[in-house]
Design a protein around this motif. Structure first.
Motif, mmCIF file in Angstrom:
data_model
loop_
_atom_site.group_PDB
_atom_site.id
_atom_site.type_symbol
_atom_site.label_atom_id
_atom_site.label_comp_id
_atom_site.label_asym_id
_atom_site.label_seq_id
_atom_site.Cartn_x
_atom_site.Cartn_y
_atom_site.Cartn_z
ATOM 1 N N LEU A 11 -5.290 -43.023 -1.322
ATOM 2 C CA LEU A 11 -6.086 -42.031 -0.598
ATOM 3 C C LEU A 11 -5.410 -40.659 -0.645
ATOM 4 C CD1 LEU A 11 -8.522 -41.386 1.211
ATOM 5 C CD2 LEU A 11 -7.082 -41.956 3.163
ATOM 6 N N LEU A 12 -4.114 -40.608 -0.411
ATOM 7 C CA LEU A 12 -3.385 -39.337 -0.467
ATOM 8 C C LEU A 12 -3.385 -38.755 -1.879
ATOM 9 C CD1 LEU A 12 -0.359 -40.109 1.866
ATOM 10 C CD2 LEU A 12 -2.342 -38.673 2.369
ATOM 11 N N ALA A 13 -3.225 -39.593 -2.865
ATOM 12 C CA ALA A 13 -3.229 -39.125 -4.254
ATOM 13 C C ALA A 13 -4.595 -38.575 -4.641
ATOM 14 C CB ALA A 13 -2.810 -40.251 -5.196
ATOM 15 N N THR A 14 -5.668 -39.208 -4.176
ATOM 16 C CA THR A 14 -7.015 -38.729 -4.476
ATOM 17 C C THR A 14 -7.267 -37.374 -3.831
ATOM 18 O OG1 THR A 14 -7.805 -40.996 -4.597
ATOM 19 C CG2 THR A 14 -9.475 -39.285 -4.320
ATOM 20 N N THR A 15 -6.854 -37.207 -2.582
ATOM 21 C CA THR A 15 -7.027 -35.929 -1.889
ATOM 22 C C THR A 15 -6.226 -34.835 -2.586
ATOM 23 O OG1 THR A 15 -7.298 -37.121 0.172
ATOM 24 C CG2 THR A 15 -6.833 -34.767 0.331
ATOM 25 N N ALA A 16 -4.968 -35.114 -2.920
ATOM 26 C CA ALA A 16 -4.144 -34.120 -3.608
ATOM 27 C C ALA A 16 -4.719 -33.803 -4.983
ATOM 28 C CB ALA A 16 -2.710 -34.638 -3.741
ATOM 29 N N HIS A 17 -5.222 -34.820 -5.674
ATOM 30 C CA HIS A 17 -5.816 -34.619 -6.996
ATOM 31 C C HIS A 17 -7.023 -33.689 -6.906
ATOM 32 C CE1 HIS A 17 -8.161 -35.551 -10.574
ATOM 33 N NE2 HIS A 17 -7.050 -35.994 -11.120
ATOM 34 N N ALA A 18 -7.872 -33.884 -5.912
ATOM 35 C CA ALA A 18 -9.059 -33.048 -5.754
ATOM 36 C C ALA A 18 -8.675 -31.615 -5.421
ATOM 37 C CB ALA A 18 -9.958 -33.624 -4.670
ATOM 38 N N GLN A 19 -7.654 -31.409 -4.582
ATOM 39 C CA GLN A 19 -7.233 -30.060 -4.232
ATOM 40 C C GLN A 19 -6.590 -29.351 -5.416
ATOM 41 O OE1 GLN A 19 -4.750 -30.691 -0.835
ATOM 42 N NE2 GLN A 19 -6.473 -30.936 0.562
ATOM 43 N N ILE A 20 -5.870 -30.065 -6.231
ATOM 44 C CA ILE A 20 -5.243 -29.451 -7.405
ATOM 45 C C ILE A 20 -6.309 -29.069 -8.419
ATOM 46 C CG2 ILE A 20 -3.789 -29.951 -9.413
ATOM 47 C CD1 ILE A 20 -1.946 -31.471 -7.509
ATOM 48 N N LEU A 21 -7.270 -29.937 -8.667
ATOM 49 C CA LEU A 21 -8.334 -29.616 -9.617
ATOM 50 C C LEU A 21 -9.193 -28.445 -9.150
ATOM 51 C CD1 LEU A 21 -9.808 -32.929 -11.036
ATOM 52 C CD2 LEU A 21 -8.602 -31.128 -12.243
ATOM 53 N N ASP A 22 -9.318 -28.278 -7.841
ATOM 54 C CA ASP A 22 -10.143 -27.214 -7.297
ATOM 55 C C ASP A 22 -9.577 -25.824 -7.602
ATOM 56 O OD1 ASP A 22 -12.448 -26.514 -5.970
ATOM 57 O OD2 ASP A 22 -11.388 -26.228 -4.075
ATOM 58 N N LYS A 23 -8.268 -25.722 -7.824
ATOM 59 C CA LYS A 23 -7.632 -24.428 -8.109
ATOM 60 C C LYS A 23 -7.079 -24.353 -9.532
ATOM 61 C CE LYS A 23 -4.680 -23.986 -4.716
ATOM 62 N NZ LYS A 23 -3.859 -23.601 -3.581
ATOM 63 N N THR A 24 -7.580 -25.214 -10.410
ATOM 64 C CA THR A 24 -7.099 -25.273 -11.786
ATOM 65 C C THR A 24 -8.207 -24.864 -12.749
ATOM 66 O OG1 THR A 24 -5.650 -27.103 -11.185
ATOM 67 C CG2 THR A 24 -6.073 -26.804 -13.510
ATOM 68 N N ALA A 25 -7.801 -24.279 -13.870
ATOM 69 C CA ALA A 25 -8.766 -23.920 -14.917
ATOM 70 C C ALA A 25 -8.156 -24.188 -16.282
ATOM 71 C CB ALA A 25 -9.165 -22.457 -14.803
ATOM 72 N N LEU A 26 -9.004 -24.511 -17.226
ATOM 73 C CA LEU A 26 -8.589 -24.638 -18.626
ATOM 74 C C LEU A 26 -8.710 -23.249 -19.248
ATOM 75 C CD1 LEU A 26 -10.740 -27.765 -19.435
ATOM 76 C CD2 LEU A 26 -8.312 -27.737 -18.923
ATOM 77 N N ASN A 27 -7.763 -22.894 -20.102
ATOM 78 C CA ASN A 27 -7.877 -21.592 -20.754
ATOM 79 C C ASN A 27 -7.920 -21.759 -22.257
ATOM 80 O OD1 ASN A 27 -5.307 -21.349 -22.102
ATOM 81 N ND2 ASN A 27 -4.349 -20.808 -20.201
ATOM 82 N N ILE A 28 -8.626 -20.846 -22.880
ATOM 83 C CA ILE A 28 -8.649 -20.741 -24.332
ATOM 84 C C ILE A 28 -8.569 -19.249 -24.626
ATOM 85 C CG2 ILE A 28 -11.159 -20.774 -24.511
ATOM 86 C CD1 ILE A 28 -10.598 -22.391 -27.186
ATOM 87 N N ALA A 29 -7.721 -18.897 -25.582
ATOM 88 C CA ALA A 29 -7.467 -17.471 -25.806
ATOM 89 C C ALA A 29 -7.191 -17.177 -27.269
ATOM 90 C CB ALA A 29 -6.281 -17.020 -24.959
ATOM 91 N N TYR A 30 -7.423 -15.923 -27.603
ATOM 92 C CA TYR A 30 -7.001 -15.364 -28.887
ATOM 93 C C TYR A 30 -6.017 -14.262 -28.563
ATOM 94 C CZ TYR A 30 -6.693 -12.343 -32.881
ATOM 95 O OH TYR A 30 -6.193 -11.572 -33.897
ATOM 96 N N ARG A 31 -4.898 -14.242 -29.279
ATOM 97 C CA ARG A 31 -3.914 -13.176 -29.097
ATOM 98 C C ARG A 31 -3.414 -12.699 -30.447
ATOM 99 N NH1 ARG A 31 -0.144 -15.964 -25.419
ATOM 100 N NH2 ARG A 31 1.414 -14.880 -26.618
ATOM 101 N N TYR A 32 -3.032 -11.447 -30.456
ATOM 102 C CA TYR A 32 -2.378 -10.891 -31.638
ATOM 103 C C TYR A 32 -1.021 -10.365 -31.198
ATOM 104 C CZ TYR A 32 -1.237 -8.304 -35.769
ATOM 105 O OH TYR A 32 -0.600 -7.854 -36.876
#
Length: 150
Positions: A11-32
């Motif tokens: 239960l604690l792991a599920t709650t922490a998992h949901a809170q972490i995913l709520d403030k996480t994003a995948l990034n994709i970028a181009y840089r030079y």
């Protein structure tokens, strides 16, 4: 007793998992940075404020060095505010790159900076330019900032 302890831990792991995913994003970028780079990774918003954000991330860079494909790790930290200002720094095995730029509600970043070589092989050096898109994996994510209309 073991079953109750296991269920409580789940239960604690599920709650922490949901809170972490709520403030996480995948990034994709181009840089030079003296060469073309494609970047992909994760970004995490460390605070819950909507007016300003402190974002830390880890990503993988893909580039070609001496006609060989290279995958390089990178860590970054960004500060953004509601006015669209972005400041940050990233570190990879070949350079340290301070950056400034613009952020649109943490959805995409346009930035420029300067790559300071830290490796004897100076593959990344000079003025840099980047365009990054952040995609939150959950609906109504706290990663994005609110857009203020007046």
């Amino acid at each position: 007793m073991k079953l109750y302890s296991f269920l409580l831990l789940c239960l604690l792991a599920t709650t922490a998992h949901a809170q972490i995913l709520d403030k996480t994003a995948l990034n994709i970028a181009y840089r030079y940075t003296g060469r073309n780079i494609i970047q992909g990774g994760l970004e995490f918003k460390t605070n819950t404020a909507r007016e300003q954000s402190l974002i830390v991330g880890a990503s993988m860079l893909y580039t070609s060095i001496k006609h060989k494909d290279k995958f390089l790790p990178e860590a970054n930290i960004y500060y953004t505010n509601i006015k669209g200002r972005l400041m940050g720094v990233s570190v990879n095995p070949y350079s340290i790159e301070p950056r400034i730029g613009f952020s649109f509600i943490n959805t995409f970043y346009i930035n420029t900076g300067y790559a300071i070589p830290i490796h004897r092989d100076k593959f990344f050096k000079g003025i840099t330019f980047g365009l990054q898109f952040n995609i939150a994996p959950v609906k109504n994510s706290k990663f994005y900032d609110y857009l203020k209309w007046m």
